[in-house]
Motif scaffolding. Sequence first.
Motif, PDB file in Angstrom:
ATOM      1  N   UNK A 177      13.036 -28.774 -17.376  1.00 31.36           N
ATOM      2  CA  UNK A 177      12.240 -28.592 -16.140  1.00 31.36           C
ATOM      3  C   UNK A 177      10.900 -28.866 -16.227  1.00 31.36           C
ATOM      4  N   UNK A 178      10.415 -28.753 -17.525  1.00 35.91           N
ATOM      5  CA  UNK A 178       8.938 -29.238 -17.815  1.00 35.91           C
ATOM      6  C   UNK A 178       8.753 -30.465 -17.839  1.00 35.91           C
ATOM      7  N   UNK A 179       9.939 -31.421 -18.593  1.00 33.42           N
ATOM      8  CA  UNK A 179       9.889 -32.777 -18.475  1.00 33.42           C
ATOM      9  C   UNK A 179      10.157 -33.405 -17.058  1.00 33.42           C
ATOM     10  N   UNK A 180      10.879 -32.926 -16.238  1.00 34.27           N
ATOM     11  CA  UNK A 180      11.078 -33.299 -14.980  1.00 34.27           C
ATOM     12  C   UNK A 180       9.974 -33.237 -14.065  1.00 34.27           C
ATOM     13  N   UNK A 181       9.347 -32.124 -14.137  1.00 34.64           N
ATOM     14  CA  UNK A 181       8.048 -31.881 -13.290  1.00 34.64           C
ATOM     15  C   UNK A 181       6.949 -32.909 -13.844  1.00 34.64           C
ATOM     16  N   UNK A 182       6.564 -32.979 -15.215  1.00 30.48           N
ATOM     17  CA  UNK A 182       5.597 -33.865 -15.640  1.00 30.48           C
ATOM     18  C   UNK A 182       5.957 -35.413 -15.195  1.00 30.48           C
ATOM     19  N   UNK A 183       7.259 -35.861 -15.387  1.00 24.76           N
ATOM     20  CA  UNK A 183       7.732 -37.143 -15.085  1.00 24.76           C
ATOM     21  C   UNK A 183       7.460 -37.309 -13.271  1.00 24.76           C
ATOM     22  N   UNK A 184       7.995 -36.474 -12.683  1.00 21.45           N
ATOM     23  CA  UNK A 184       7.773 -36.663 -11.119  1.00 21.45           C
ATOM     24  C   UNK A 184       6.284 -36.751 -10.773  1.00 21.45           C
ATOM     25  N   UNK A 185       5.381 -35.874 -11.421  1.00 21.15           N
ATOM     26  CA  UNK A 185       4.037 -35.787 -11.175  1.00 21.15           C
ATOM     27  C   UNK A 185       3.313 -37.157 -11.649  1.00 21.15           C
ATOM     28  N   UNK A 186       3.626 -37.697 -12.807  1.00 21.42           N
ATOM     29  CA  UNK A 186       3.141 -38.925 -13.136  1.00 21.42           C
ATOM     30  C   UNK A 186       3.451 -39.968 -12.185  1.00 21.42           C
ATOM     31  N   UNK A 187       4.904 -39.973 -11.837  1.00 24.32           N
ATOM     32  CA  UNK A 187       5.224 -40.927 -11.111  1.00 24.32           C
ATOM     33  C   UNK A 187       4.725 -41.035  -9.738  1.00 24.32           C
ATOM     34  N   UNK A 188       4.394 -39.937  -9.230  1.00 25.82           N
ATOM     35  CA  UNK A 188       3.997 -39.635  -7.902  1.00 25.82           C
ATOM     36  C   UNK A 188       2.435 -40.228  -7.933  1.00 25.82           C
ATOM     37  N   UNK A 189       1.743 -39.904  -8.684  1.00 21.98           N
ATOM     38  CA  UNK A 189       0.349 -39.928  -8.923  1.00 21.98           C
ATOM     39  C   UNK A 189       0.019 -41.271  -9.666  1.00 21.98           C
ATOM     40  N   UNK A 190       1.079 -41.808 -10.384  1.00 23.27           N
ATOM     41  CA  UNK A 190       0.668 -43.096 -10.859  1.00 23.27           C
ATOM     42  C   UNK A 190       0.848 -44.257 -10.137  1.00 23.27           C
ATOM     43  N   UNK A 191       1.661 -44.201  -8.941  1.00 23.53           N
ATOM     44  CA  UNK A 191       1.817 -45.473  -8.235  1.00 23.53           C
ATOM     45  C   UNK A 191       0.562 -45.941  -7.603  1.00 23.53           C
ATOM     46  N   UNK A 192      -0.443 -45.373  -7.164  1.00 25.68           N
ATOM     47  CA  UNK A 192      -1.687 -45.842  -6.899  1.00 25.68           C
ATOM     48  C   UNK A 192      -2.524 -46.748  -7.941  1.00 25.68           C
ATOM     49  N   UNK A 193      -2.254 -46.030  -8.957  1.00 24.72           N
ATOM     50  CA  UNK A 193      -3.227 -46.517 -10.321  1.00 24.72           C
ATOM     51  C   UNK A 193      -2.349 -47.864 -10.700  1.00 24.72           C
ATOM     52  N   UNK A 194      -0.922 -47.758 -10.681  1.00 24.42           N
ATOM     53  CA  UNK A 194      -0.385 -49.055 -11.041  1.00 24.42           C
ATOM     54  C   UNK A 194      -0.558 -50.121 -10.055  1.00 24.42           C
ATOM     55  N   UNK A 195      -0.651 -49.733  -8.662  1.00 25.58           N
ATOM     56  CA  UNK A 195      -0.677 -50.885  -7.884  1.00 25.58           C
ATOM     57  C   UNK A 195      -2.136 -51.443  -8.036  1.00 25.58           C
ATOM     58  N   UNK A 196      -3.297 -50.755  -8.418  1.00 29.26           N
ATOM     59  CA  UNK A 196      -4.518 -51.296  -8.824  1.00 29.26           C
ATOM     60  C   UNK A 196      -4.363 -52.251 -10.008  1.00 29.26           C
ATOM     61  N   UNK A 197      -3.547 -51.674 -10.914  1.00 28.67           N
ATOM     62  CA  UNK A 197      -3.548 -52.550 -12.367  1.00 28.67           C
ATOM     63  C   UNK A 197      -2.844 -53.655 -12.038  1.00 28.67           C
ATOM     64  N   UNK A 198      -1.937 -53.974 -11.148  1.00 28.94           N
ATOM     65  CA  UNK A 198      -1.154 -54.933 -10.868  1.00 28.94           C
ATOM     66  C   UNK A 198      -1.552 -55.720  -9.724  1.00 28.94           C
ATOM     67  N   UNK A 199      -2.785 -55.506  -9.120  1.00 27.86           N
ATOM     68  CA  UNK A 199      -3.576 -56.156  -8.127  1.00 27.86           C
ATOM     69  C   UNK A 199      -3.009 -56.247  -6.960  1.00 27.86           C
ATOM     70  N   UNK A 203      19.260 -21.734 -24.818  1.00 25.14           N
ATOM     71  CA  UNK A 203      19.570 -21.939 -23.379  1.00 25.14           C
ATOM     72  C   UNK A 203      18.048 -21.866 -22.932  1.00 25.14           C
ATOM     73  N   UNK A 204      17.437 -20.853 -23.088  1.00 22.64           N
ATOM     74  CA  UNK A 204      16.118 -20.656 -22.464  1.00 22.64           C
ATOM     75  C   UNK A 204      15.244 -22.137 -22.850  1.00 22.64           C
ATOM     76  N   UNK A 205      15.249 -22.402 -24.025  1.00 20.81           N
ATOM     77  CA  UNK A 205      14.326 -23.483 -24.488  1.00 20.81           C
ATOM     78  C   UNK A 205      14.875 -24.842 -23.809  1.00 20.81           C
ATOM     79  N   UNK A 206      16.121 -25.080 -23.581  1.00 22.09           N
ATOM     80  CA  UNK A 206      16.606 -26.135 -22.822  1.00 22.09           C
ATOM     81  C   UNK A 206      16.204 -26.312 -21.564  1.00 22.09           C
TER      82      UNK A 206
END
Length: 135
Positions: A17-39, A9-12
Amino acid sequence: MDLTVVAYVIYLLVSIALTVWVARTLSHNGRIFLADVLHGNEKLAEAVNHLLVVGFYLINLGFVALYLNGDDDIENARGVFEALSTKLGVVLLVLGVMHLGNVYVLNRIRRRGVMEREQLPPVGPTDWVAPAAGV
């Protein structure tokens, strides 16, 4: 209560929680990077960002579920901590590798786009010069 179940239970809870936090962080901060990559194509950047987040969740939560199974029964509090440290450590390493893999691929795409933009002249040619004799 069975300590193995407590560890599960603790492991899950921590892994999800870690997976959700990392995904949200990557999503939030990756938008600017992706916009640059996609011109600067914001709609495409948002769509790619969303697809990357979904893939990130599927891979990482699938790994968390597969890695849930333990080999030994846990008999004391020390065993709970040892099992959790091993399992959560591996989950953190997988999350880190996934993150670095995403950044590497997107950076390669970005660099290719920058190189293509640099190869085009800023102003079209208006004349031509004949090659020098003897060359």
